[in-house]
Design a protein around this motif. Structure first.
Motif, PDB file in Angstrom:
ATOM      1  N   GLN A 239     -34.302  44.796  43.535  1.00 32.41           N
ATOM      2  CA  GLN A 239     -32.888  45.182  43.603  1.00 32.41           C
ATOM      3  C   GLN A 239     -32.032  44.193  42.825  1.00 32.41           C
ATOM      4  OE1 GLN A 239     -31.988  45.384  47.796  1.00 32.41           O
ATOM      5  NE2 GLN A 239     -32.243  47.596  47.837  1.00 32.41           N
ATOM      6  N   LEU A 240     -32.290  42.901  43.016  1.00 26.88           N
ATOM      7  CA  LEU A 240     -31.509  41.877  42.329  1.00 26.88           C
ATOM      8  C   LEU A 240     -31.734  41.929  40.820  1.00 26.88           C
ATOM      9  CD1 LEU A 240     -31.986  38.960  44.874  1.00 26.88           C
ATOM     10  CD2 LEU A 240     -29.895  40.287  44.470  1.00 26.88           C
ATOM     11  N   LEU A 241     -32.983  42.092  40.408  1.00 25.78           N
ATOM     12  CA  LEU A 241     -33.266  42.217  38.977  1.00 25.78           C
ATOM     13  C   LEU A 241     -32.588  43.462  38.397  1.00 25.78           C
ATOM     14  CD1 LEU A 241     -37.042  41.206  38.845  1.00 25.78           C
ATOM     15  CD2 LEU A 241     -35.112  39.952  37.844  1.00 25.78           C
ATOM     16  N   GLY A 242     -32.583  44.543  39.159  1.00 24.74           N
ATOM     17  CA  GLY A 242     -31.953  45.785  38.708  1.00 24.74           C
ATOM     18  C   GLY A 242     -30.455  45.641  38.484  1.00 24.74           C
ATOM     19  N   LEU A 243     -29.813  44.808  39.314  1.00 25.27           N
ATOM     20  CA  LEU A 243     -28.382  44.562  39.134  1.00 25.27           C
ATOM     21  C   LEU A 243     -28.100  43.932  37.776  1.00 25.27           C
ATOM     22  CD1 LEU A 243     -27.387  43.048  42.598  1.00 25.27           C
ATOM     23  CD2 LEU A 243     -26.759  45.299  41.705  1.00 25.27           C
ATOM     24  N   ILE A 244     -29.026  43.136  37.286  1.00 25.05           N
ATOM     25  CA  ILE A 244     -28.850  42.437  36.016  1.00 25.05           C
ATOM     26  C   ILE A 244     -29.331  43.304  34.855  1.00 25.05           C
ATOM     27  CG2 ILE A 244     -29.373  40.325  34.728  1.00 25.05           C
ATOM     28  CD1 ILE A 244     -27.730  40.072  37.497  1.00 25.05           C
ATOM     29  N   ILE A 245     -30.543  43.813  34.958  1.00 23.39           N
ATOM     30  CA  ILE A 245     -31.140  44.600  33.879  1.00 23.39           C
ATOM     31  C   ILE A 245     -30.308  45.856  33.596  1.00 23.39           C
ATOM     32  CG2 ILE A 245     -33.196  45.925  33.201  1.00 23.39           C
ATOM     33  CD1 ILE A 245     -34.791  43.869  34.981  1.00 23.39           C
ATOM     34  N   GLY A 246     -29.705  46.413  34.622  1.00 23.38           N
ATOM     35  CA  GLY A 246     -28.871  47.607  34.458  1.00 23.38           C
ATOM     36  C   GLY A 246     -27.626  47.367  33.621  1.00 23.38           C
ATOM     37  N   GLN A 247     -27.287  46.117  33.397  1.00 25.75           N
ATOM     38  CA  GLN A 247     -26.120  45.780  32.586  1.00 25.75           C
ATOM     39  C   GLN A 247     -26.480  45.496  31.130  1.00 25.75           C
ATOM     40  OE1 GLN A 247     -22.875  45.882  33.528  1.00 25.75           O
ATOM     41  NE2 GLN A 247     -23.663  46.784  35.410  1.00 25.75           N
ATOM     42  N   PHE A 248     -27.772  45.536  30.792  1.00 28.63           N
ATOM     43  CA  PHE A 248     -28.207  45.289  29.410  1.00 28.63           C
ATOM     44  C   PHE A 248     -27.815  46.454  28.510  1.00 28.63           C
ATOM     45  CE2 PHE A 248     -32.279  42.651  30.554  1.00 28.63           C
ATOM     46  CZ  PHE A 248     -31.490  41.586  30.941  1.00 28.63           C
ATOM     47  N   THR A 249     -27.577  46.132  27.242  1.00 31.27           N
ATOM     48  CA  THR A 249     -27.481  47.170  26.222  1.00 31.27           C
ATOM     49  C   THR A 249     -28.916  47.527  25.830  1.00 31.27           C
ATOM     50  OG1 THR A 249     -27.479  45.606  24.397  1.00 31.27           O
ATOM     51  CG2 THR A 249     -25.314  46.192  25.335  1.00 31.27           C
ATOM     52  N   SER A 250     -29.092  48.555  25.039  1.00 32.27           N
ATOM     53  CA  SER A 250     -30.440  48.938  24.588  1.00 32.27           C
ATOM     54  C   SER A 250     -31.085  47.815  23.786  1.00 32.27           C
ATOM     55  CB  SER A 250     -30.374  50.202  23.729  1.00 32.27           C
ATOM     56  OG  SER A 250     -29.854  51.257  24.479  1.00 32.27           O
ATOM     57  N   ASP A 251     -30.317  47.176  22.908  1.00 27.95           N
ATOM     58  CA  ASP A 251     -30.859  46.077  22.097  1.00 27.95           C
ATOM     59  C   ASP A 251     -31.257  44.889  22.968  1.00 27.95           C
ATOM     60  OD1 ASP A 251     -30.516  47.543  19.776  1.00 27.95           O
ATOM     61  OD2 ASP A 251     -28.555  46.647  19.322  1.00 27.95           O
ATOM     62  N   GLU A 252     -30.438  44.581  23.956  1.00 30.12           N
ATOM     63  CA  GLU A 252     -30.757  43.467  24.861  1.00 30.12           C
ATOM     64  C   GLU A 252     -32.017  43.766  25.665  1.00 30.12           C
ATOM     65  OE1 GLU A 252     -26.140  41.970  25.465  1.00 30.12           O
ATOM     66  OE2 GLU A 252     -27.040  43.353  26.918  1.00 30.12           O
ATOM     67  N   PHE A 253     -32.181  45.029  26.063  1.00 29.01           N
ATOM     68  CA  PHE A 253     -33.382  45.390  26.813  1.00 29.01           C
ATOM     69  C   PHE A 253     -34.637  45.205  25.957  1.00 29.01           C
ATOM     70  CE2 PHE A 253     -36.656  48.241  28.403  1.00 29.01           C
ATOM     71  CZ  PHE A 253     -36.758  47.784  29.718  1.00 29.01           C
ATOM     72  N   LEU A 254     -34.550  45.516  24.680  1.00 24.95           N
ATOM     73  CA  LEU A 254     -35.700  45.331  23.786  1.00 24.95           C
ATOM     74  C   LEU A 254     -36.079  43.851  23.687  1.00 24.95           C
ATOM     75  CD1 LEU A 254     -34.794  47.875  20.962  1.00 24.95           C
ATOM     76  CD2 LEU A 254     -36.470  48.148  22.814  1.00 24.95           C
ATOM     77  N   ILE A 255     -35.092  42.969  23.654  1.00 24.70           N
ATOM     78  CA  ILE A 255     -35.362  41.527  23.643  1.00 24.70           C
ATOM     79  C   ILE A 255     -35.965  41.111  24.982  1.00 24.70           C
ATOM     80  CG2 ILE A 255     -34.281  39.228  23.583  1.00 24.70           C
ATOM     81  CD1 ILE A 255     -32.142  40.536  21.694  1.00 24.70           C
ATOM     82  N   TYR A 256     -35.384  41.597  26.068  1.00 31.87           N
ATOM     83  CA  TYR A 256     -35.848  41.278  27.423  1.00 31.87           C
ATOM     84  C   TYR A 256     -37.307  41.660  27.628  1.00 31.87           C
ATOM     85  CZ  TYR A 256     -36.635  42.297  32.379  1.00 31.87           C
ATOM     86  OH  TYR A 256     -37.182  42.397  33.635  1.00 31.87           O
ATOM     87  N   LYS A 257     -37.681  42.846  27.193  1.00 32.39           N
ATOM     88  CA  LYS A 257     -39.038  43.329  27.482  1.00 32.39           C
ATOM     89  C   LYS A 257     -40.119  42.544  26.742  1.00 32.39           C
ATOM     90  CE  LYS A 257     -39.916  47.052  24.290  1.00 32.39           C
ATOM     91  NZ  LYS A 257     -40.530  48.325  24.136  1.00 32.39           N
TER      92      LYS A 257
END
Length: 121
Positions: A79-97
């Motif tokens: 849940q806590l990770l979702g609060l943060i990851i849900g605020q990523f842009t698509s480009d940020e998510f690609l870096i995150y993954k």
């Protein structure tokens, strides 16, 4: 949509030495600051629902208990990770993954620190 997500984040002027640290300072920390109130609400609601007590007099012990609670409870952690990851842009998510495990550790450590600091104020 990406620009509007970024526009609501607080602007923090932090320096970085590595790409991971840059992502942390430019993306993670502003999102954590933006989500600060809801992070605390989610954490303490979870404790309430589980009937867990995590209050100790010593700040270091309190921080340890918070971090243990976050790491041991997969539902809370997600849940806590979702609060943060849900605020990523698509480009940020690609870096995150690319370094998901490392970034998750950073996120959870910063969340634990925020909860501890907010409780002591």
């Amino acid at each position: 949509m990406s620009k509007s997500k970024i526009s609501i984040r607080p602007n923090l002027n932090l320096t970085s030495s590595s790409k991971e640290e840059q992502f942390q300072n430019e993306v993670l920390r502003p999102i954590l600051k933006l989500q600060n109130d809801i992070i605390g609400l989610v954490f303490f609601r979870f404790l309430e629902k589980q009937k867990l007590v995590v209050q100790v007099a010593d700040k270091a012990m309190f921080e340890t208990k918070i971090n243990e609670t976050i790491k041991k409870n997969i539902v809370l952690r997600n849940q806590l990770l979702g609060l943060i990851i849900g605020q990523f842009t698509s480009d940020e998510f690609l870096i995150y993954k690319e370094k998901e495990t490392e970034f998750n550790k950073r996120i959870l450590n910063m969340i634990g620190k925020r909860i501890t600091d907010n409780q002591s104020n």
